[in-house]
Motif scaffolding. Structure first.
Motif, short mmCIF file in Angstrom:
data_model
loop_
_atom_site.label_atom_id
_atom_site.label_comp_id
_atom_site.label_asym_id
_atom_site.label_seq_id
_atom_site.Cartn_x
_atom_site.Cartn_y
_atom_site.Cartn_z
N GLY A 171 -3.23 57.50 -14.58
CA GLY A 171 -2.43 58.54 -15.22
C GLY A 171 -3.20 59.78 -15.58
N GLU A 172 -4.39 59.62 -16.15
CA GLU A 172 -5.17 60.78 -16.56
C GLU A 172 -5.53 61.66 -15.37
N THR A 232 -0.26 60.75 -21.24
CA THR A 232 0.19 59.69 -20.34
C THR A 232 0.94 58.63 -21.15
N ASN A 282 -3.94 61.93 -12.60
CA ASN A 282 -2.70 62.56 -12.12
C ASN A 282 -2.34 63.77 -12.98
N VAL A 283 -2.49 63.64 -14.28
CA VAL A 283 -2.20 64.75 -15.18
C VAL A 283 -3.18 65.90 -14.93
N SER A 314 -0.80 67.70 -22.78
CA SER A 314 -0.59 66.71 -21.74
C SER A 314 -0.84 65.32 -22.32
N PHE A 361 3.09 65.28 -18.45
CA PHE A 361 2.91 63.87 -18.75
C PHE A 361 3.04 63.07 -17.47
N ALA A 362 2.48 61.91 -17.52
CA ALA A 362 2.59 60.98 -16.39
C ALA A 362 2.82 59.59 -16.94
N THR A 363 3.67 58.87 -16.24
CA THR A 363 3.83 57.45 -16.55
C THR A 363 2.89 56.68 -15.63
N MET A 364 2.42 55.55 -16.12
CA MET A 364 1.46 54.79 -15.32
C MET A 364 1.58 53.31 -15.59
#
Length: 76
Positions: A26-27, A49, A29-30, A47, A18-21
């Motif tokens: 974010g997508e 965000t 980065n994931v 996965s 997961f990524a915080t944005m």
């Protein structure tokens, strides 16, 4: 994070990425994280965000819990 992944033996490991944005990156980065962990031998289970803009910590926890519930990830 990428440096840490490069140092890990992830063979036969299941991972959830997961990524915080605050913006819309974010997508991508994931996707980059997914490439890295797969190269290290991991299997990506799921996965997602989480948008953080203008959210309180409590709202972020609530949003994360909702995603976990929706994607049926509680067992992880």
């Amino acid at each position: 994070i990428l440096t840490i992944i490069d140092r890990c033996d992830l063979r036969a490991k299941d991972v959830i990425l997961f990524a915080t944005m605050d913006a819309n990156r974010g997508e991508s980065n994931v996707e980059r994280l997914e490439e890295k962990v797969k190269l290290r031998g991991a299997r990506v289970i799921e996965s997602f965000t989480i948008a953080t803009k203008d959210k309180s910590p409590e709202k972020l926890v609530s949003d994360t819990e909702a995603i976990i519930e929706m994607k049926d990830l509680k067992m992880y």
